[in-house]
Design an enzyme around this catalytic site. Structure first.
Site, PDB file in Angstrom:
ATOM      1  N   HIS A 137       0.873  -1.183   0.000  1.00  0.00           N
ATOM      2  CA  HIS A 137       0.000   0.000   0.000  1.00  0.00           C
ATOM      3  C   HIS A 137       0.912   1.234   0.000  1.00  0.00           C
ATOM      4  O   HIS A 137       2.020   1.185   0.547  1.00  0.00           O
ATOM      5  CB  HIS A 137      -0.827  -0.057   1.288  1.00  0.00           C
ATOM      6  CG  HIS A 137      -1.878   0.984   1.432  1.00  0.00           C
ATOM      7  ND1 HIS A 137      -1.615   2.272   1.829  1.00  0.00           N
ATOM      8  CD2 HIS A 137      -3.218   0.923   1.242  1.00  0.00           C
ATOM      9  CE1 HIS A 137      -2.748   2.949   1.892  1.00  0.00           C
ATOM     10  NE2 HIS A 137      -3.739   2.153   1.535  1.00  0.00           N
TER      11      HIS A 137
ATOM     12  N   ASP B  90       3.415  -4.338   8.069  1.00  0.00           N
ATOM     13  CA  ASP B  90       2.172  -3.597   7.897  1.00  0.00           C
ATOM     14  C   ASP B  90       1.034  -4.573   8.196  1.00  0.00           C
ATOM     15  O   ASP B  90       0.714  -5.438   7.385  1.00  0.00           O
ATOM     16  CB  ASP B  90       2.104  -3.060   6.459  1.00  0.00           C
ATOM     17  CG  ASP B  90       0.746  -2.463   6.117  1.00  0.00           C
ATOM     18  OD1 ASP B  90      -0.192  -2.583   6.932  1.00  0.00           O
ATOM     19  OD2 ASP B  90       0.623  -1.883   5.028  1.00  0.00           O
TER      20      ASP B  90
ATOM     21  N   GLN C 253      -4.273  -5.218   7.256  1.00  0.00           N
ATOM     22  CA  GLN C 253      -5.310  -6.147   6.795  1.00  0.00           C
ATOM     23  C   GLN C 253      -5.299  -7.482   7.542  1.00  0.00           C
ATOM     24  O   GLN C 253      -6.205  -8.286   7.360  1.00  0.00           O
ATOM     25  CB  GLN C 253      -5.147  -6.421   5.285  1.00  0.00           C
ATOM     26  CG  GLN C 253      -5.346  -5.213   4.401  1.00  0.00           C
ATOM     27  CD  GLN C 253      -6.794  -4.762   4.304  1.00  0.00           C
ATOM     28  OE1 GLN C 253      -7.719  -5.526   4.574  1.00  0.00           O
ATOM     29  NE2 GLN C 253      -7.011  -3.515   3.918  1.00  0.00           N
TER      30      GLN C 253
ATOM     31  N   LYS D   3      -9.872  -0.763  10.823  1.00  0.00           N
ATOM     32  CA  LYS D   3     -10.021  -1.985  10.018  1.00  0.00           C
ATOM     33  C   LYS D   3     -10.265  -3.205  10.920  1.00  0.00           C
ATOM     34  O   LYS D   3     -10.296  -4.337  10.468  1.00  0.00           O
ATOM     35  CB  LYS D   3      -8.782  -2.199   9.149  1.00  0.00           C
ATOM     36  CG  LYS D   3      -8.654  -1.130   8.059  1.00  0.00           C
ATOM     37  CD  LYS D   3      -7.483  -1.392   7.163  1.00  0.00           C
ATOM     38  CE  LYS D   3      -7.049  -0.164   6.405  1.00  0.00           C
ATOM     39  NZ  LYS D   3      -7.802   0.065   5.179  1.00  0.00           N
TER      40      LYS D   3
ATOM     41  N   CYS E 235      -4.796   2.528  -3.575  1.00  0.00           N
ATOM     42  CA  CYS E 235      -3.535   3.042  -3.006  1.00  0.00           C
ATOM     43  C   CYS E 235      -2.387   2.065  -3.238  1.00  0.00           C
ATOM     44  O   CYS E 235      -1.519   1.898  -2.353  1.00  0.00           O
ATOM     45  CB  CYS E 235      -3.665   3.355  -1.517  1.00  0.00           C
ATOM     46  SG  CYS E 235      -4.835   4.659  -1.160  1.00  0.00           S
TER      47      CYS E 235
HETATM   48  N1  PMP Z   1      -1.600  -0.889   4.466  1.00  0.00           N
HETATM   49  C1  PMP Z   1      -2.606  -1.639   4.008  1.00  0.00           C
HETATM   50  C2  PMP Z   1      -2.318  -3.043   3.551  1.00  0.00           C
HETATM   51  C3  PMP Z   1      -3.897  -1.122   3.963  1.00  0.00           C
HETATM   52  O1  PMP Z   1      -4.897  -1.871   3.508  1.00  0.00           O
HETATM   53  C4  PMP Z   1      -4.111   0.203   4.412  1.00  0.00           C
HETATM   54  C5  PMP Z   1      -5.506   0.825   4.352  1.00  0.00           C
HETATM   55  N2  PMP Z   1      -6.157   0.648   3.125  1.00  0.00           N
HETATM   56  C6  PMP Z   1      -3.043   0.938   4.891  1.00  0.00           C
HETATM   57  C7  PMP Z   1      -1.791   0.358   4.905  1.00  0.00           C
HETATM   58  C8  PMP Z   1      -3.202   2.325   5.402  1.00  0.00           C
HETATM   59  O2  PMP Z   1      -4.010   2.333   6.539  1.00  0.00           O
HETATM   60  P1  PMP Z   1      -4.571   3.702   7.143  1.00  0.00           P
HETATM   61  O3  PMP Z   1      -5.177   4.451   5.988  1.00  0.00           O
HETATM   62  O4  PMP Z   1      -5.580   3.264   8.155  1.00  0.00           O
HETATM   63  O5  PMP Z   1      -3.421   4.423   7.733  1.00  0.00           O
END
Ligand code: PMP
Length: 409
Positions: free
Chosen positions: A126, A203, A206, A229, A367
Site C-alpha cells: 500500500h 504492515d 489487513q 479496520k 492506493c
Molecule cells: N496498508 C494496508 C495493507 C492497507 O490496507 C491500508 C488501508 N487501506 C493501509 C496500509 C493504510 O491504513 P490507514 O489508511 O488506516 O493508515
C-alpha cells in the site's frame, strides 16, 4: 458450517449499519478492506466515554482524569495482549497504520540508515508502506528496493532473497495485501531479514481482523495497524516496537506529554512509549479499540477465520463462473478479499452499477499504484468480506456483476 452460519447471523445483528437500505436496495457491504463497520458494543463504548468519562489523561488532577487515564492505559494493555507484546511499554498509540510507518521511518530510520543503505519492500505494498520509506531514503541517501510477485499473487520468495543483502537495513512488508488478499509468511520473511542483518516492520492493516498475531513468535521489530479496520474507530492505531529499539529512537513529534523536563534552553524526554506521543491523545479512539478487541475475542479468531474462508471460497467460485471475469490474486494463503475485473469493462463503471444494486465495493487503484502497474491494469473492483457478511451478500454481488457485464459489454 450450519453452526458457524448461525453464530455469524447473530454477529451480523450487532451492526446497526446493516439495517438500512441504499438506493432502495438491501445493503451488501463488501468494502471491509477499506474500513470495517462498527458493532454496537464499540459505538456504545465511545458514547459512554463521551457521556460519562470525558476528561484529559495523564494529569492526575481529579477523579474523571483518573478514569480517562485508566481507560487509555487499559487500552494499551489490551493492545499489548492482543499482539502478545512482552509489555505495554512496547505499544505506541498513533493515528493508524500510515502514521505508524511514518513514525518508524522518521525515528528509527534516522539512526538505523545511512547513505548507500537499502530498504526492502514488496511490489504489493500500500502507498502507506512505500511513500514514507521513499521520503526517508531521499533524506538519508538510501534506496528503496521492491521484491516482485508471482503470477498467482504470492510473493516471489527467490526475488525477495536475491534483493536482500548486507545493504538492506530494514525490510517493510505487508502481512496481507489489500488488493490480492495474499497473506505473506511473516515468520519466514522476518527470519530471512534478520539473517541478513536487517530490521523488520510489518504492515498489519489487513491481517489483524483475520488471525491472531503474536509479535514475539514472529520476532518482528515493528508491527503497525489501524483500529478502523478492526471494527474500531477512525484516526487511531498502534505501533508495536521492541523496547530495546524504541529506547534508541529519537522522538517523533515534540510537545506536551512527551517530555521529562523543559527549559527554554533544553528539553529532556519522557520514557518509552510516551516519548512518541506528543499532545493530547485520541482517548476515545483507545477505549473504542479496546472494545473492538473485546469484540473479536468474544467471537474467537478460529471461528472468524473458518467463516471468512468459507465466504472467500464461495465468492471466488461464483465470480469465476461469470464469463469474462478475471480475478487478481489466487495465493494459497489468502485473506477474505477478491479483486477482479470484467474484461473489456472499466472498473469504475462496474463499481457504479454495483452501488446502484446496493452492493458496496471499492473500484480503483486501492492506493497500490506500483501493484496496478505490475498487473498491467489501471484499477480493479475489490470485494472484501468480513464477519457480518453472508452468502446472500455474495449472491447479490454476483447478480450485480452479471448485470454489469450485460450492460457494459
Ligand atoms: N496498508 C494496508 C495493507 C492497507 O490496507 C491500508 C488501508 N487501506 C493501509 C496500509 C493504510 O491504513 P490507514 O489508511 O488506516 O493508515
Amino acid at each position: 458450517m450450519e453452526n458457524l452460519n448461525a453464530i455469524f447471523a447473530r454477529v451480523r445483528e450487532e451492526f446497526p449499519a446493516l439495517t438500512q437500505k441504499v438506493h432502495g436496495k438491501k445493503l451488501s457491504y463488501l468494502d471491509s478492506g477499506a474500513t470495517t463497520l462498527k458493532p454496537r458494543s464499540v459505538i456504545d463504548r465511545i458514547t459512554h466515554f463521551y457521556s460519562y468519562e470525558t476528561s484529559n489523561v495523564h494529569r492526575g488532577a481529579h477523579y474523571l482524569g483518573d478514569v480517562a487515564t485508566q481507560g487509555f492505559e487499559g487500552a494499551r494493555h489490551s493492545v499489548a495482549k492482543f499482539l502478545n507484546a512482552s509489555s505495554s511499554d512496547e505499544i505506541i498509540f498513533v493515528r493508524g497504520t500510515t502514521e505508524g510507518v511514518n513514525l518508524v521511518a522518521q525515528t528509527w530510520g534516522h539512526v538505523g540508515l545511512k547513505a548507500g543503505d537499502e530498504i526492502l519492500i514488496t511490489e504489493m505494498e500500500h502507498h502507506g508502506n512505500i511513500v514514507p520509506w521513499q521520503m526517508l531514503a531521499e533524506q538519508v541517501g538510501a534506496k528503496v528496493v521492491a521484491a516482485g510477485i508471482l503470477e498467482n499473487g504470492e510473493l516471489d520468495l527467490e526475488d525477495f532473497k536475491k534483493k536482500l543483502s548486507s545493504k538492506t537495513k530494514i525490510v517493510a512488508f505487508t502481512a496481507s495485501s489489500n488488493v490480492l488478499g495474499t497473506n505473506t509468511d511473516m515468520k519466514l520473511l522476518t527470519r530471512l531479514a534478520h539473517d541478513a542483518g536487517a530490521k523488520v516492520l510489518i504492515d498489519g492493516a489487513q491481517i489483524v481482523s483475520q488471525i491472531s498475531v503474536d509479535v514475539q513468535d514472529i520476532d518482528c521489530d515493528f508491527f503497525v495497524f489501524s483500529a478502523h479496520k478492526l471494527f474500531g474507530p477512525f484516526g487511531f492505531g498502534a505501533v508495536f516496537g521492541k523496547k530495546a529499539l524504541l529506547e534508541q529512537m529519537p522522538p517523533y513529534q515534540g510537545g506536551g506529554s512527551m517530555i521529562a523536563k523543559v527549559t527554554i534552553e533544553k528539553t529532556t524526554y519522557n520514557d518509552v512509549p510516551f516519548r512518541f506521543e506528543a499532545g493530547t491523545p485520541h482517548v476515545e479512539g483507545a477505549v473504542g479499540l479496546h472494545a473492538a478487541i473485546d469484540f473479536v475475542h468474544r467471537i474467537g479468531f478460529d471461528k472468524i477465520h473458518a467463516y471468512e474462508m468459507d465466504l472467500l471460497k464461495y465468492a471466488t467460485e461464483k465470480l469465476l463462473a461469470i464469463p469474462d471475469v478475471k480475478i487478481y490474486g489466487m495465493a494459497a494463503n489468502k485473506g477474505p478479499i477478491v479483486s477482479f475485473n470484467i474484461k473489456g469493462a472499466h472498473h469504475s463503471d462496474v463499481g457504479q452499477i454495483l452501488d446502484q444494486e446496493g452492493v458496496a465495493v471499492r473500484a480503483g487503484h486501492h492506493c497500490t499504484q506500483p501493484l496496478m502497474a505490475r498487473l498491467g491494469v489501471p484499477g480493479t473492483v475489490r470485494a472484501s468480506l468480513s464477519v457480518y457478511n453472508n452468502h446472500d451478500d455474495i449472491d447479490a454481488l454476483v447478480k450485480a456483476v452479471a448485470k454489469a457485464r450485460e450492460m457494459l459489454l
